[in-house]
Write an enzyme that holds these catalytic residues in place. Structure first.
Site, mmCIF file in Angstrom:
data_model
loop_
_atom_site.group_PDB
_atom_site.id
_atom_site.type_symbol
_atom_site.label_atom_id
_atom_site.label_comp_id
_atom_site.label_asym_id
_atom_site.label_seq_id
_atom_site.Cartn_x
_atom_site.Cartn_y
_atom_site.Cartn_z
ATOM 1 N N SER A 87 -10.721 -0.590 3.087
ATOM 2 C CA SER A 87 -9.986 -0.701 4.359
ATOM 3 C C SER A 87 -9.538 0.692 4.776
ATOM 4 O O SER A 87 -8.896 1.391 3.994
ATOM 5 C CB SER A 87 -8.740 -1.566 4.204
ATOM 6 N N GLU A 100 -5.054 4.295 5.710
ATOM 7 C CA GLU A 100 -4.757 4.033 4.296
ATOM 8 C C GLU A 100 -5.180 5.190 3.376
ATOM 9 O O GLU A 100 -4.386 5.620 2.538
ATOM 10 C CB GLU A 100 -5.436 2.731 3.858
ATOM 11 N N ARG A 135 0.843 -1.222 0.000
ATOM 12 C CA ARG A 135 0.000 0.000 0.000
ATOM 13 C C ARG A 135 0.873 1.265 0.000
ATOM 14 O O ARG A 135 0.562 2.251 0.698
ATOM 15 C CB ARG A 135 -0.945 0.039 1.200
HETATM 16 P P1 FAD Z 1 -8.760 8.630 -5.527
HETATM 17 O O1 FAD Z 1 -9.470 8.270 -4.282
HETATM 18 O O2 FAD Z 1 -9.429 9.584 -6.446
HETATM 19 O O3 FAD Z 1 -7.312 9.187 -5.149
HETATM 20 C C1 FAD Z 1 -6.512 8.518 -4.212
HETATM 21 C C2 FAD Z 1 -5.177 9.264 -4.118
HETATM 22 O O4 FAD Z 1 -4.486 9.180 -5.366
HETATM 23 C C3 FAD Z 1 -5.360 10.774 -3.871
HETATM 24 O O5 FAD Z 1 -4.273 11.228 -3.108
HETATM 25 C C4 FAD Z 1 -5.325 11.379 -5.266
HETATM 26 O O6 FAD Z 1 -4.878 12.714 -5.269
HETATM 27 C C5 FAD Z 1 -4.300 10.469 -5.931
HETATM 28 N N1 FAD Z 1 -4.535 10.322 -7.385
HETATM 29 C C6 FAD Z 1 -5.643 9.872 -8.002
HETATM 30 N N2 FAD Z 1 -5.449 9.840 -9.337
HETATM 31 C C7 FAD Z 1 -4.184 10.287 -9.554
HETATM 32 C C8 FAD Z 1 -3.396 10.483 -10.712
HETATM 33 N N3 FAD Z 1 -3.839 10.221 -11.950
HETATM 34 N N4 FAD Z 1 -2.123 10.980 -10.557
HETATM 35 C C9 FAD Z 1 -1.643 11.254 -9.323
HETATM 36 N N5 FAD Z 1 -2.346 11.100 -8.191
HETATM 37 C C10 FAD Z 1 -3.608 10.597 -8.308
HETATM 38 N N6 FAD Z 1 -7.503 -0.670 -2.504
HETATM 39 C C11 FAD Z 1 -6.695 -1.751 -2.634
HETATM 40 O O7 FAD Z 1 -5.478 -1.610 -2.809
HETATM 41 N N7 FAD Z 1 -7.202 -3.024 -2.568
HETATM 42 C C12 FAD Z 1 -8.522 -3.268 -2.394
HETATM 43 O O8 FAD Z 1 -8.932 -4.412 -2.350
HETATM 44 C C13 FAD Z 1 -9.392 -2.146 -2.258
HETATM 45 N N8 FAD Z 1 -10.726 -2.332 -2.064
HETATM 46 C C14 FAD Z 1 -11.541 -1.259 -1.929
HETATM 47 C C15 FAD Z 1 -12.916 -1.495 -1.742
HETATM 48 C C16 FAD Z 1 -13.791 -0.434 -1.615
HETATM 49 C C17 FAD Z 1 -15.268 -0.697 -1.424
HETATM 50 C C18 FAD Z 1 -13.297 0.902 -1.686
HETATM 51 C C19 FAD Z 1 -14.248 2.059 -1.585
HETATM 52 C C20 FAD Z 1 -11.938 1.143 -1.865
HETATM 53 C C21 FAD Z 1 -11.052 0.048 -1.985
HETATM 54 N N9 FAD Z 1 -9.660 0.249 -2.168
HETATM 55 C C22 FAD Z 1 -8.836 -0.845 -2.325
HETATM 56 C C23 FAD Z 1 -9.083 1.603 -2.193
HETATM 57 C C24 FAD Z 1 -9.176 2.285 -3.597
HETATM 58 O O9 FAD Z 1 -10.105 1.633 -4.411
HETATM 59 C C25 FAD Z 1 -7.826 2.304 -4.303
HETATM 60 O O10 FAD Z 1 -6.873 2.980 -3.529
HETATM 61 C C26 FAD Z 1 -7.913 2.982 -5.678
HETATM 62 O O11 FAD Z 1 -6.702 2.822 -6.374
HETATM 63 C C27 FAD Z 1 -8.229 4.483 -5.574
HETATM 64 O O12 FAD Z 1 -8.519 4.934 -6.877
HETATM 65 P P2 FAD Z 1 -9.281 6.315 -7.115
HETATM 66 O O13 FAD Z 1 -9.235 6.600 -8.576
HETATM 67 O O14 FAD Z 1 -10.628 6.261 -6.511
HETATM 68 O O15 FAD Z 1 -8.341 7.305 -6.314
HETATM 69 N N1 EPU Z 2 -11.331 -10.179 10.433
HETATM 70 C C1 EPU Z 2 -12.013 -10.269 11.620
HETATM 71 N N2 EPU Z 2 -12.977 -9.338 11.875
HETATM 72 C C2 EPU Z 2 -13.274 -8.339 11.016
HETATM 73 C C3 EPU Z 2 -12.567 -8.236 9.793
HETATM 74 C C4 EPU Z 2 -11.594 -9.182 9.517
HETATM 75 O O1 EPU Z 2 -11.762 -11.160 12.428
HETATM 76 O O2 EPU Z 2 -14.157 -7.537 11.338
HETATM 77 C C5 EPU Z 2 -10.330 -11.196 10.109
HETATM 78 C C6 EPU Z 2 -10.865 -12.120 9.008
HETATM 79 O O3 EPU Z 2 -11.623 -13.157 9.529
HETATM 80 C C7 EPU Z 2 -9.597 -12.604 8.372
HETATM 81 C C8 EPU Z 2 -8.640 -11.443 8.551
HETATM 82 O O4 EPU Z 2 -9.181 -10.598 9.542
HETATM 83 O O5 EPU Z 2 -9.089 -13.709 9.067
HETATM 84 C C9 EPU Z 2 -8.381 -10.660 7.262
HETATM 85 O O6 EPU Z 2 -9.602 -10.166 6.734
HETATM 86 P P1 EPU Z 2 -9.874 -10.056 5.159
HETATM 87 O O7 EPU Z 2 -9.554 -11.346 4.490
HETATM 88 O O8 EPU Z 2 -11.239 -9.484 4.983
HETATM 89 O O9 EPU Z 2 -8.781 -9.060 4.609
HETATM 90 P P2 EPU Z 2 -8.209 -7.702 5.188
HETATM 91 O O10 EPU Z 2 -6.827 -7.969 5.677
HETATM 92 O O11 EPU Z 2 -9.161 -7.080 6.130
HETATM 93 C C10 EPU Z 2 -7.046 -6.958 2.994
HETATM 94 C C11 EPU Z 2 -6.900 -5.664 2.256
HETATM 95 C C12 EPU Z 2 -8.083 -5.450 1.351
HETATM 96 C C13 EPU Z 2 -8.145 -6.585 0.338
HETATM 97 C C14 EPU Z 2 -8.283 -7.910 1.105
HETATM 98 C C15 EPU Z 2 -8.180 -9.111 0.186
HETATM 99 C C16 EPU Z 2 -5.528 -4.147 3.546
HETATM 100 C C17 EPU Z 2 -5.500 -2.964 4.443
HETATM 101 N N3 EPU Z 2 -6.737 -4.563 3.180
HETATM 102 O O12 EPU Z 2 -8.163 -6.816 3.856
HETATM 103 O O13 EPU Z 2 -7.894 -4.223 0.640
HETATM 104 O O14 EPU Z 2 -9.231 -6.437 -0.540
HETATM 105 O O15 EPU Z 2 -7.212 -8.034 2.068
HETATM 106 O O16 EPU Z 2 -6.887 -9.288 -0.249
HETATM 107 O O17 EPU Z 2 -4.478 -4.668 3.187
HETATM 108 C C18 EPU Z 2 -8.282 -1.861 0.740
HETATM 109 O O18 EPU Z 2 -7.051 -1.712 0.737
HETATM 110 O O19 EPU Z 2 -9.076 -0.898 0.744
HETATM 111 C C19 EPU Z 2 -8.838 -3.212 0.740
HETATM 112 C C20 EPU Z 2 -10.157 -3.460 0.805
#
Ligand code: FAD
Ligand code: EPU
Length: 342
Positions: A241, A336, A168
């Site tokens: 997250s 994050e 991240r």
């Molecule tokens: P924004 O929110 O618009 O911007 C994020 C940051 O990047 C800001 O600082 C912005 O200024 C900068 N930025 C955006 N575009 C540019 C650009 N073109 N050039 C320079 N800077 C820029 N993240 C994960 O890694 N794994 C996950 O599994 C994951 N799951 C998610 C689930 C949900 C439901 C949500 C809401 C978010 C999740 N995220 C996850 C976080 C998010 O989706 C990612 O960080 C994604 O890459 C953000 O993209 P965005 O276009 O919305 O960025």
């Molecule tokens: N858990 C709990 N209670 C909770 C939530 C989670 O006990 O309320 C336990 C789960 O049971 C599991 C462990 O925590 O054993 C991990 O949970 P999960 O598999 O849901 O993944 P996570 O570590 O919470 C990370 C990333 C996600 C990504 C998933 C899948 C980070 C900060 N988050 O979540 O990324 O989608 O793994 O790879 O690394 C994001 O960055 O926004 C994001 C959603």
């Protein structure tokens, strides 16, 4: 100034951030080309306004009034650059929707991103925090990105090592923060599918099938797991997250295991990654609500806006979570999403 772009004053960003926070940008522009982007940056320079690039708004916490030029990146276009026996080189502009891009790569028999299906946001934001899910990170397929320097308007190319990707993390959250706007990303994908099914839930879900999952099966399974676990921002505001999973030493893990034998931890090189969701849950905060902010009932690592929250409300709640987890486990949680104070 005779600008080729439309600068809007006092523009609401409420629909443009997935937490659904009320936020006004003093200046706002949407850019669909490098020429427009350069013009927007020139405008900001002339007015001495900070520039905030915005993609899908899925990883930001926005203050109520941003004295800045918020630039929505709408640069579009994607292409296959080269196909060899083993690899497919693809390039996409920063404003492309990430999930649609993933589906497009799969339709073009270019594999590797299936585990990253349904991550919200844009291609251009993906390198900022090196997006990752289900055992895959962007850096696994990354070749280079192009970025415009905010001060000079010059475009530079950054290869993998110069992006300093981490969990991240990237150089764009470090020394180059707020210096560049990413305009395009180039990846080298696999010409043949190499399923990555180490994540238990994914493996279990696909075990019910033929035992020989295709890329679309994996993508669909990932989508299903995500839909089950994570709140849909269209229905309930969130930024995924809210905290990173903390990385701790073996010593810290052994200390914690003595008191909490069921703690969830994964090896991360010579260190261990703790499940922050488990820590928050175990601290009794899953489903907790204070005012309009809370943790999601099904996943404590996700903070949600129940309606009407401000960025400050979200940060206050996040501080309470950090304090509680620190007091109980002696572990510090790092946020994050990026916070832009008003
Ligand atoms: P924004 O929110 O618009 O911007 C994020 C940051 O990047 C800001 O600082 C912005 O200024 C900068 N930025 C955006 N575009 C540019 C650009 N073109 N050039 C320079 N800077 C820029 N993240 C994960 O890694 N794994 C996950 O599994 C994951 N799951 C998610 C689930 C949900 C439901 C949500 C809401 C978010 C999740 N995220 C996850 C976080 C998010 O989706 C990612 O960080 C994604 O890459 C953000 O993209 P965005 O276009 O919305 O960025
Ligand atoms: N858990 C709990 N209670 C909770 C939530 C989670 O006990 O309320 C336990 C789960 O049971 C599991 C462990 O925590 O054993 C991990 O949970 P999960 O598999 O849901 O993944 P996570 O570590 O919470 C990370 C990333 C996600 C990504 C998933 C899948 C980070 C900060 N988050 O979540 O990324 O989608 O793994 O790879 O690394 C994001 O960055 O926004 C994001 C959603």
């Amino acid at each position: 100034m005779n600008s080729p772009i439309n600068i809007i004053q006092n523009h609401s960003l409420k629909q443009l951030n997935t937490l659904g926070l009320s936020s006004i940008a003093s200046h706002y522009a949407e850019v669909g080309s490098e020429v427009e982007l350069r013009a927007a940056l020139a405008f900001a320079r002339q007015r001495q306004l900070p520039v905030i690039p915005l993609g899908g708004g899925s990883n930001v916490v926005l203050g109520e009034l941003l004295e800045a030029l918020v630039v929505r990146i709408n640069l579009l276009g994607r292409a296959i650059l080269q196909r060899t026996e083993n690899a497919v080189s693809v390039r996409a502009a920063a404003g492309e929707n990430w999930h649609e891009f993933v589906l497009w790569t799969l339709a073009n028999h270019a594999y590797g991103l299936e585990n990253l299906s349904l991550i919200p946001g844009t291609v251009g934001a993906a390198p900022i925090q090196n997006i990752g899910a289900y055992g895959v990170e962007l850096r696994d397929y990354f070749v280079a990105l192009d970025a415009m320097h905010i001060e000079s308007g010059e475009i530079s190319r950054f290869d993998g090592p110069s992006c300093c990707f981490g969990y991240r993390d990237s150089v764009f959250k470090g020394v180059w923060q707020d210096q560049y706007i990413i305009t395009a990303v180039t990846l080298s994908l696999d010409a043949q599918l190499k399923p990555k099914l180490d994540y238990g839930q994914l493996k279990a879900m696909l075990a019910h099938g033929t035992g020989n999952p295709q890329a679309l099966d994996i993508s669909q399974a990932v989508c299903e797991i995500r839909r089950e676990k994570l709140p849909d921002p269209q229905k309930i505001g969130n930024a995924g997250s809210f905290f990173k999973n903390p990385v701790v030493s073996v010593g810290t893990l052994s200390r914690l295991k003595k008191e909490f034998p069921d703690i969830v931890a994964y090896p991360a090189g010579t260190m261990w990654k703790l499940a922050a969701g488990w820590l928050i849950d175990r601290a009794g905060l899953r489903g907790r609500q204070q005012g309009s902010v809370g943790t999601y009932q099904k996943q404590a690592l996700v903070l949600v806006n129940h309606g009407g929250a401000t960025g400050q409300d979200v940060l206050d709640f996040a501080s309470m979570v950090q304090r509680t987890v620190d007091e109980k486990f002696g572990v510090q949680l790092e946020c994050e999403p990026r916070f832009y104070p008003g």
